[in-house]
Design a protein around this motif. Structure first.
Motif, PDB file in Angstrom:
ATOM      1  N   TYR A   1      49.927  64.324 -36.894  1.00 32.34           N
ATOM      2  CA  TYR A   1      49.207  65.587 -36.888  1.00 32.34           C
ATOM      3  C   TYR A   1      48.761  65.874 -35.469  1.00 32.34           C
ATOM      4  N   GLY A   2      48.577  67.140 -35.143  1.00 33.99           N
ATOM      5  CA  GLY A   2      48.101  67.478 -33.813  1.00 33.99           C
ATOM      6  C   GLY A   2      48.573  68.845 -33.389  1.00 33.99           C
ATOM      7  N   TYR A   3      48.025  69.304 -32.271  1.00 34.01           N
ATOM      8  CA  TYR A   3      48.337  70.614 -31.727  1.00 34.01           C
ATOM      9  C   TYR A   3      48.413  70.515 -30.211  1.00 34.01           C
ATOM     10  N   ARG A   4      49.246  71.367 -29.633  1.00 34.49           N
ATOM     11  CA  ARG A   4      49.305  71.420 -28.176  1.00 34.49           C
ATOM     12  C   ARG A   4      48.142  72.235 -27.622  1.00 34.49           C
ATOM     13  N   SER A   5      47.813  72.009 -26.381  1.00 35.35           N
ATOM     14  CA  SER A   5      46.747  72.753 -25.707  1.00 35.35           C
ATOM     15  C   SER A   5      47.358  73.977 -25.014  1.00 35.35           C
ATOM     16  N   VAL A   6      47.863  74.908 -25.848  1.00 30.24           N
ATOM     17  CA  VAL A   6      48.535  76.109 -25.357  1.00 30.24           C
ATOM     18  C   VAL A   6      48.118  77.314 -26.189  1.00 30.24           C
ATOM     19  N   ASP A   7      48.413  78.505 -25.662  1.00 26.61           N
ATOM     20  CA  ASP A   7      48.253  79.714 -26.456  1.00 26.61           C
ATOM     21  C   ASP A   7      49.079  79.606 -27.738  1.00 26.61           C
ATOM     22  N   PHE A   8      48.595  80.210 -28.803  1.00 28.06           N
ATOM     23  CA  PHE A   8      49.286  80.251 -30.087  1.00 28.06           C
ATOM     24  C   PHE A   8      49.550  78.852 -30.655  1.00 28.06           C
ATOM     25  N   ALA A   9      48.613  77.942 -30.425  1.00 26.13           N
ATOM     26  CA  ALA A   9      48.798  76.550 -30.855  1.00 26.13           C
ATOM     27  C   ALA A   9      48.964  76.412 -32.358  1.00 26.13           C
ATOM     28  N   GLY A  10      48.384  77.318 -33.138  1.00 30.90           N
ATOM     29  CA  GLY A  10      48.463  77.219 -34.592  1.00 30.90           C
ATOM     30  C   GLY A  10      49.601  77.983 -35.216  1.00 30.90           C
ATOM     31  N   LYS A  11      50.399  78.702 -34.417  1.00 29.26           N
ATOM     32  CA  LYS A  11      51.456  79.559 -34.964  1.00 29.26           C
ATOM     33  C   LYS A  11      52.674  78.757 -35.393  1.00 29.26           C
ATOM     34  N   GLU A  12      53.191  77.950 -34.506  1.00 24.52           N
ATOM     35  CA  GLU A  12      54.340  77.074 -34.790  1.00 24.52           C
ATOM     36  C   GLU A  12      54.026  75.711 -34.163  1.00 24.52           C
ATOM     37  N   PRO A  13      53.150  74.948 -34.789  1.00 22.57           N
ATOM     38  CA  PRO A  13      52.620  73.737 -34.144  1.00 22.57           C
ATOM     39  C   PRO A  13      53.666  72.667 -33.841  1.00 22.57           C
ATOM     40  N   TRP A  14      54.835  72.778 -34.408  1.00 25.42           N
ATOM     41  CA  TRP A  14      55.883  71.783 -34.176  1.00 25.42           C
ATOM     42  C   TRP A  14      56.593  71.992 -32.837  1.00 25.42           C
ATOM     43  N   ARG A  15      56.421  73.127 -32.230  1.00 24.86           N
ATOM     44  CA  ARG A  15      57.207  73.449 -31.033  1.00 24.86           C
ATOM     45  C   ARG A  15      56.767  72.624 -29.829  1.00 24.86           C
ATOM     46  N   SER A  16      57.749  72.085 -29.124  1.00 24.18           N
ATOM     47  CA  SER A  16      57.450  71.315 -27.910  1.00 24.18           C
ATOM     48  C   SER A  16      58.148  71.908 -26.689  1.00 24.18           C
ATOM     49  N   ASP A  17      58.588  73.150 -26.797  1.00 22.09           N
ATOM     50  CA  ASP A  17      59.331  73.815 -25.730  1.00 22.09           C
ATOM     51  C   ASP A  17      58.566  73.796 -24.411  1.00 22.09           C
ATOM     52  N   ARG A  18      59.275  73.499 -23.351  1.00 26.78           N
ATOM     53  CA  ARG A  18      58.651  73.451 -22.030  1.00 26.78           C
ATOM     54  C   ARG A  18      58.246  74.845 -21.541  1.00 26.78           C
ATOM     55  N   ASP A  19      58.883  75.899 -22.063  1.00 30.26           N
ATOM     56  CA  ASP A  19      58.505  77.239 -21.621  1.00 30.26           C
ATOM     57  C   ASP A  19      57.254  77.755 -22.339  1.00 30.26           C
ATOM     58  N   MET A  20      56.744  76.956 -23.284  1.00 29.10           N
ATOM     59  CA  MET A  20      55.460  77.254 -23.921  1.00 29.10           C
ATOM     60  C   MET A  20      54.393  76.546 -23.109  1.00 29.10           C
ATOM     61  N   ASN A  21      53.884  77.173 -22.088  1.00 29.13           N
ATOM     62  CA  ASN A  21      53.058  76.430 -21.129  1.00 29.13           C
ATOM     63  C   ASN A  21      51.789  77.166 -20.712  1.00 29.13           C
ATOM     64  N   ALA A  22      51.363  78.166 -21.498  1.00 29.20           N
ATOM     65  CA  ALA A  22      50.111  78.868 -21.181  1.00 29.20           C
ATOM     66  C   ALA A  22      48.940  78.026 -21.665  1.00 29.20           C
ATOM     67  N   LEU A  23      48.289  77.357 -20.743  1.00 24.93           N
ATOM     68  CA  LEU A  23      47.250  76.381 -21.072  1.00 24.93           C
ATOM     69  C   LEU A  23      46.109  77.028 -21.867  1.00 24.93           C
ATOM     70  N   ASN A  24      45.699  76.343 -22.954  1.00 32.32           N
ATOM     71  CA  ASN A  24      44.597  76.846 -23.779  1.00 32.32           C
ATOM     72  C   ASN A  24      43.957  75.669 -24.503  1.00 32.32           C
ATOM     73  N   LEU A  25      42.958  75.078 -23.892  1.00 28.65           N
ATOM     74  CA  LEU A  25      42.282  73.914 -24.462  1.00 28.65           C
ATOM     75  C   LEU A  25      41.479  74.275 -25.703  1.00 28.65           C
ATOM     76  N   GLU A  26      40.945  75.488 -25.728  1.00 27.64           N
ATOM     77  CA  GLU A  26      40.161  75.917 -26.880  1.00 27.64           C
ATOM     78  C   GLU A  26      41.032  76.030 -28.118  1.00 27.64           C
ATOM     79  N   ALA A  27      42.257  76.494 -27.950  1.00 29.03           N
ATOM     80  CA  ALA A  27      43.177  76.609 -29.081  1.00 29.03           C
ATOM     81  C   ALA A  27      43.427  75.242 -29.721  1.00 29.03           C
ATOM     82  N   GLN A  28      43.610  74.231 -28.896  1.00 29.16           N
ATOM     83  CA  GLN A  28      43.825  72.872 -29.404  1.00 29.16           C
ATOM     84  C   GLN A  28      42.597  72.360 -30.138  1.00 29.16           C
ATOM     85  N   THR A  29      41.424  72.603 -29.586  1.00 31.48           N
ATOM     86  CA  THR A  29      40.188  72.097 -30.190  1.00 31.48           C
ATOM     87  C   THR A  29      39.891  72.785 -31.518  1.00 31.48           C
ATOM     88  N   ASN A  30      40.038  74.108 -31.568  1.00 35.23           N
ATOM     89  CA  ASN A  30      39.730  74.836 -32.804  1.00 35.23           C
ATOM     90  C   ASN A  30      40.663  74.451 -33.946  1.00 35.23           C
TER      91      ASN A  30
END
Length: 335
Positions: A250-279
């Motif tokens: 389980y887990g989420y990346r620290s990026v924008d839209f972290a809850g939309k498709e949480p499985w994605r690990s694409d390198r072009d998904m790189n807009a940092l968002n620590l709050e998204a990960q925490t929420n």
């Protein structure tokens, strides 16, 4: 004086008896294999977040999705991905009373999704079955040798399972002959409801990358609403089989839209968002950790070299050295 002491002791015992029992949960990390052996320095950060379990993940490698042979335990692999490395990791962690899930995984060249592994002929399916059995039974024996508490029979292999269900049922029977602990399988979030062998396992394992919010910065309220689409079905599934749910990842990346498709690990998904990960993580904890049908889970993912991992400018999954690490520490300390 003796009467007063006895009365005081009586009320103290009664008060303790009336306190609710602290629930036991698997507060785990997915401990990433490295080139190196591990020592107390690498384990202390796990103790700091009150982790009581670690998933150790030896790897087998496949050249492409239609290739039937798995290479594993070779001298070309990192230390932590091999049998010797697994044993060293487990022995080191167990010295600190951290329980173990051994979770062998397949890596397809170029990082292609393992759920797409599919052979083009019956002959190749047979070769794959033999090769996977060799791989998984080898580590089942290791799990028994090191007294791992849980063994995971596979991770996100939906097409393989869809096409060869009888093989998998027989494989689990073979695993039971060499390993005497608890068994699970790490089904992808959209795969678990058609996995055909839950009756043979002890935990219903899920890689919990369920979509919960389309917001750029998912709010707690939005994530909670998002879980309403999934949680009742997960609970009903647990009740159907009378088995606990385990979030094998389980887990989420620290990026924008972290809850939309949480499985994605694409390198072009790189807009940092620590709050998204925490929420997103906060709501997952609040929705599941207190449920009696929920066993716990393994956060994805945790690197051995804590000081150099994650950080405030890291956009990957790891919670290390990010605000979400304090959230995990607080959560794990409760159970």
């Amino acid at each position: 004086m003796k009467i007063i002491l006895r009365v005081g002791l009586f009320f103290m015992i009664c008060s303790c008896a009336m306190m609710p029992n602290k629930p036991e949960k698997i507060n785990g990390v997915s401990f990433v294999a490295s080139r190196d052996s591990i020592n107390d320095t690498h384990i202390k950060p796990l103790l700091n977040i009150h982790a009581n379990y670690a998933a150790i993940m030896p790897f087998g490698f496949i050249r492409e999705l239609s290739h039937p042979e798995i290479m594993f335990n070779t001298n070309r692999q990192w230390f932590g991905e091999t049998k010797v490395g697994v044993k060293q990791y487990v022995e080191s962690l167990k010295k600190h009373h951290i329980s173990i899930m051994i979770k062998p995984q397949i890596w397809v060249r170029r990082g292609e999704f393992t759920g797409g592994i599919k052979m083009t002929s019956e002959a190749d399916w047979k070769v794959l079955e033999v090769s996977y059995s060799q791989f998984i039974l080898e580590y089942a024996k290791v799990a028994q040798e090191v007294k791992a508490e849980i063994f995971c029979v596979g991770t996100e292999l939906e097409t393989f399972i869809d096409n060869r269900p009888e093989y998998w049922k027989q494989l689990i029977s073979e695993i039971r002959k060499v390993y005497k602990g608890k068994l699970t399988y790490a089904a992808n979030w959209n795969e678990y409801d058609r996995t055909p062998f839950w009756e043979q396992l002890d935990y219903i394992g899920m890689d919990a990358y369920f979509p919960v919010s389309d917001e750029q910065t998912p709010t707690v309220e939005a994530c909670r609403k998002g879980w309403l689409k999934h949680k009742p079905t997960i609970k009903a599934f647990s009740e159907k089989y009378n088995k606990p749910i385990l979030f094998a990842e389980y887990g989420y990346r620290s990026v924008d839209f972290a809850g939309k498709e949480p499985w994605r690990s694409d390198r072009d998904m790189n807009a940092l968002n620590l709050e998204a990960q925490t929420n997103t993580m906060q709501v997952l904890f609040e929705e599941f950790w207190d449920e009696p049908w929920f066993a716990g889970g393994f956060v994805w993912k945790w690197f051995h070299n804590h000081e150099k991992s994650g950080g405030l400018y890291d956009d990957r999954f790891t919670p290390q050295n990010k605000p979400v690490e304090a959230l995990i520490q607080a959560q794990y300390s409760k159970y």
